[in-house]
Design an enzyme around this catalytic site. Structure first.
Site, PDB file in Angstrom:
ATOM      1  N   LYS A 131       0.927  -1.306  -0.637  1.00 55.32           N
ATOM      2  CA  LYS A 131      -0.061  -0.231  -0.237  1.00 55.32           C
ATOM      3  C   LYS A 131       0.638   1.066  -0.282  1.00 55.32           C
ATOM      4  O   LYS A 131       1.250   1.194   0.671  1.00 55.32           O
ATOM      5  CB  LYS A 131      -1.263  -0.232   1.416  1.00 55.32           C
ATOM      6  CG  LYS A 131      -2.178  -0.648   0.953  1.00 55.32           C
ATOM      7  CD  LYS A 131      -2.587  -1.000   2.440  1.00 55.32           C
ATOM      8  CE  LYS A 131      -4.094  -1.986   2.499  1.00 55.32           C
ATOM      9  NZ  LYS A 131      -5.135  -1.790   1.568  1.00 55.32           N
TER      10      LYS A 131
ATOM     11  N   ASP B 234      -5.469 -14.153  11.739  1.00 54.88           N
ATOM     12  CA  ASP B 234      -5.774 -13.424  10.627  1.00 54.88           C
ATOM     13  C   ASP B 234      -5.084 -11.277  10.313  1.00 54.88           C
ATOM     14  O   ASP B 234      -4.418 -11.326   9.853  1.00 54.88           O
ATOM     15  CB  ASP B 234      -6.625 -13.033  10.915  1.00 54.88           C
ATOM     16  CG  ASP B 234      -7.707 -12.533   8.610  1.00 54.88           C
ATOM     17  OD1 ASP B 234      -7.403 -13.686   7.949  1.00 54.88           O
ATOM     18  OD2 ASP B 234      -8.455 -11.798   8.725  1.00 54.88           O
TER      19      ASP B 234
ATOM     20  N   HIS C 152       0.071  -7.927   9.151  1.00 53.86           N
ATOM     21  CA  HIS C 152      -0.686  -6.837   8.840  1.00 53.86           C
ATOM     22  C   HIS C 152      -0.508  -5.578  10.387  1.00 53.86           C
ATOM     23  O   HIS C 152       0.374  -4.525   9.879  1.00 53.86           O
ATOM     24  CB  HIS C 152      -1.623  -5.848   8.085  1.00 53.86           C
ATOM     25  CG  HIS C 152      -2.491  -6.847   7.532  1.00 53.86           C
ATOM     26  ND1 HIS C 152      -1.722  -7.766   6.289  1.00 53.86           N
ATOM     27  CD2 HIS C 152      -3.888  -7.543   7.536  1.00 53.86           C
ATOM     28  CE1 HIS C 152      -2.477  -8.459   5.647  1.00 53.86           C
ATOM     29  NE2 HIS C 152      -3.717  -8.310   5.856  1.00 53.86           N
TER      30      HIS C 152
END
Ligand SMILES: NC(=O)c1ccc[n+]([C@@H]2O[C@H](COP(=O)([O-])OP(=O)(O)OC[C@H]3O[C@@H](n4cnc5c(N)ncnc54)[C@H](OP(=O)(O)O)[C@@H]3O)[C@@H](O)[C@H]2O)c1
Length: 496
Positions: A187, A241, A246
Site C-alpha cells: 500500500k 488473521d 498486517h
C-alpha cells in the site's frame, strides 16, 4: 531490455487470481511498467482452454480497461496441472519451454516467477514438485534465468508451523528466491511511513520515547463473516488473521531505526530488530495488557459470531483484539503501542496515531476546573485506508480577547496530489517480485519473530482461561478495551 519473464500463477481459477493478480498485471502492462516482455501462465487442476480462462477473467476487467485487456489477453495461457504432482509439473515445464522458444528465447535465459495462489497446505508440496523437476534451480543473484517463488499468506499458523514451512522451503530455495507476501506493505500509504520518517528532518528528532507518549495502530473493519469466510476465520481469529501480519508490519515500519540504506536486507534487518524487541508477554501480562472479544448480534447484524456459517457453536475465537504492547529497546522503552484490530466494527479504517507528550507547563490556561487530565495538543495521524493522508494537530489561539485555545489540524491528502487513485498493493508487489526486489516482502526470520509474539499471547489466554468479551456488531468494540489506555493518555481513535 530485460529478457522474457514467465509469471506462473498456481491457483489460476481462484478468487485471488481473478480479483487481484491479473488486474494488477494488467495495470502494470497498461502503464508500461515491465522492463521486458512477459508471459502469464495460469495453472490449476480444472481442465480448460486458454480462451475459457481469459473469458472467466475478463468479467473482472472494468469497461475502462477493455481496450488494453484486448492487447494484454494474448499474453495469457492456461495449463491444467496438479501443482503437487511432479509428473504434471514435468508437463508444465514442457509447456513453459515451448512458450519461451515460440517467443525466440532459450528457456534457461527466461526468468520465472511462480506465484502460489493456493491453499497454504500446498505451498511446500508445490515447491517440492517444482524442485524435483529442477524448475527452481538458478545461480545466486542470477540476472537472467532467475527463479523466484511468491508465497501467499497465511505463512504458518504459529511459530512451529512457520518454522517447519521455512525449513521445507529452504531445502529447495535460497532466502533471496522466496517472496512472502503481505499485501499491506504494497500500500502506498504504508510505504509513505518510510518516506515521511526518513526523507523529512522534522519528524525524526521527535520520533522516540522522549517526545512520544503513546502510539496507536488500528486496523478496523466493518465486514464480518460474509459468505463462507467463517469456516476459515474460526481457526484463525484476529490474532492470526490480522495482528501477526498486517498490524505488526505497520508497527515495524513505525518503530524501526533508520536503515543504513534502502537495500532490502538493510530495511528488513531493522524491522526484525523491532519485532524481536516486542515484549513477549507472560500470562500475567496477557491478562493485564490484552483484550479479546467476539461480536454479538445487534441492530446492525442479525447473528452472533457463533451463529455464523462455519463457526463452532462454542467458539472462543476472537473477532476483536486490542493490546498495550511494549517495545523493549532504547528508542521506545516505556512507550505503549496500543494495537487494535477487529471485524464488525463501526467504521472501516486503518490509521496510526503518534500522541506527543504534554508541554512541560501550561503557561496560558492552567488546568480547566474539574479537568484532571493535562491537555495533549499534538498528535500525528497517518491515514492508511480508506482515507489516505497525514494530519498534524496543534493548538491555536482563538481570535479575540483573552487567550482561548482551540484545536487545529494541518493536513495532507493523497487525493490532492491529482495523480489519480493510488495503485493497488498487488500491482507494486508483483512488479517488485518480477524485478527481484524483496524489500516489501517478509523475510523468514521476520515472520518467525511475529509468530513468537502472537503465540505468547495465545498461550496466555489458554493458561489464564481468559474471558472472551462481547461487543455489539457495528459498535466501537468492547468498552473494557478502553482501559488499555491508562486514564489521561487518551482513548481509541474513532477513525477519520
Ligand atoms: N482471495 C483473497 O482475497 C486472498 C487474500 C489474501 C490471501 N489469500 C491467499 O491466497 C491463496 C489463494 O486464495 P483464493 O481465495 O484465491 O483461493 P481459492 O479461490 O479457493 O482458489 C484456489 C485455487 O487453487 C486451485 N487448486 C487447488 N488445488 C490445486 C492443486 N493441487 N494444484 C493446482 N491448483 C490447485 C483451485 O483450482 P482447481 O480446483 O481447478 O485446481 C483454485 O483455482 C490462499 O493461500 C489464501 O490464503 C487470498
Amino acid at each position: 531490455m530485460a529478457r522474457l519473464a514467465q509469471i506462473v500463477i498456481f491457483g489460476a481459477s481462484g478468487d485471488l487470481t481473478a480479483r487481484k493478480l491479473v488486474p494488477a498485471l494488467l495495470r502494470n502492462f497498461e502503464e508500461d511498467n515491465f522492463r521486458g516482455p512477459i508471459q502469464v501462465i495460469g495453472v490449476s487442476r480444472t481442465e480448460k482452454t486458454d480462451a475459457a480462462w481469459r473469458e472467466e477473467l475478463s468479467s473482472w476487467i472494468p469497461e475502462s480497461q477493455k481496450a488494453v485487456w484486448e492487447r494484454f489477453k494474448p499474453l495469457l495461457s492456461y495449463k491444467s496441472a496438479d501443482s503437487a504432482d511432479p509428473r504434471q509439473i514435468e508437463a508444465l515445464e514442457g509447456h513453459l519451454d515451448s512458450l519461451a522458444l515460440n517467443a525466440g528465447e532459450e528457456p534457461h535465459h527466461v526468468g520465472r516467477l511462480f506465484y502460489l495462489a493456493l491453499a497454504p497446505g500446498l505451498f511446500a508440496p508445490t515447491v517440492e514438485a517444482l524442485s524435483k523437476q529442477g524448475l527452481v534451480a538458478c545461480e545466486p543473484d542470477a540476472a537472467e534465468g532467475w527463479r523466484r517463488v511468491v508465497v501467499e499468506k497465511p505463512f504458518g499458523t504459529d511459530l512451529g508451523t512457520a518454522q517447519t514451512l521455512n525449513h521445507l522451503l529452504y531445502r529447495h530455495l535460497r532466502e533471496e528466491q522466496i517472496f512472502r507476501i503481505d499485501h499491506y506493505l504494497g500500500k502506498e500509504t504504508v510505504q509513505n511511513i518510510l518516506s515521511l520518517r526518513f526523507q523529512n528532518a522534522i519528524f525524526e528528532p521527535l520520533w522516540n520515547r522522549k517526545h512520544v507518549e503513546s502510539v496507536e495502530i488500528s486496523v478496523c473493519e466493518t465486514v464480518a463473516m460474509e459468505g463462507k469466510r467463517g469456516a476459515y476465520y474460526d481457526k484463525a481469529g484476529a490474532s492470526r488473521d490480522m495482528m501477526q501480519n498486517h498490524v505488526l508490519q505497520v508497527l515495524a515500519l513505525i518503530a524501526m531505526e533508520p536503515p543504513s540504506s534502502m537495500r532490502p536486507d538493510a530495511v528488513r534487518n531493522e524491522k526484525v530488530k523491532v519485532l524481536e524487541s516486542l515484549r513477549s508477554f507472560t500470562p500475567a501480562e496477557v491478562h493485564e495488557h490484552v483484550v479479546r472479544a467476539q461480536y454479538a448480534k445487534s441492530d446492525k447484524r442479525e447473528r452472533d459470531y457463533r451463529d455464523e456459517y462455519g463457526v463452532a457453536e462454542d467458539s472462543r475465537t476472537e473477532t476483536y483484539l486490542a493490546m498495550r504492547a511494549l517495545i523493549d529497546n532504547w528508542r521506545w522503552s516505556g512507550v505503549p503501542f496500543l494495537l487494535r484490530t477487529g471485524k464488525a466494527l463501526h467504521k472501516r479504517f486503518t490509521e496510526v496515531v503518534l500522541r506527543f507528550r504534554t508541554p512541560p507547563l501550561d503557561l496560558l490556561n492552567g488546568p480547566l476546573p474539574g479537568d484532571v487530565c493535562p491537555l495533549r495538543p499534538n498528535d500525528l495521524r497517518i491515514l492508511v485506508q480508506p482515507d489516505e493522508g497525514v494530519r498534524l494537530s496543534f493548538l491555536v489561539k482563538r481570535p479575540g480577547a483573552g487567550m482561548v485555545m482551540q484545536h487545529s489540524v494541518l493536513g495532507f491528502d493523497y487525493a490532492d496530489l491529482g495523480t489519480g487513485p493510488t495503485p493497488d498493493a498487488y500491482q507494486r508487489l508483483l512488479l517488485d517480485a518480477i524485478n527481484g526486489n524483496p524489500t516489501l516482502f517478509i523475510r523468514g526470520d521476520e515472520v518467525e519473530a511475529a509468530w513468537r509474539f502472537v503465540d505468547a499471547i495465545r498461550a496466555g489466554w489458554e493458561a489464564n482461561d481468559e474471558p472472551v468479551h462481547a461487543y455489539p456488531a457495528g459498535s466501537k468494540g468492547p468498552a473494557i478495551a478502553n482501559e488499555l489506555f491508562h486514564g489521561c493518555e487518551g482513548i481509541w481513535s474513532e477513525g477519520p
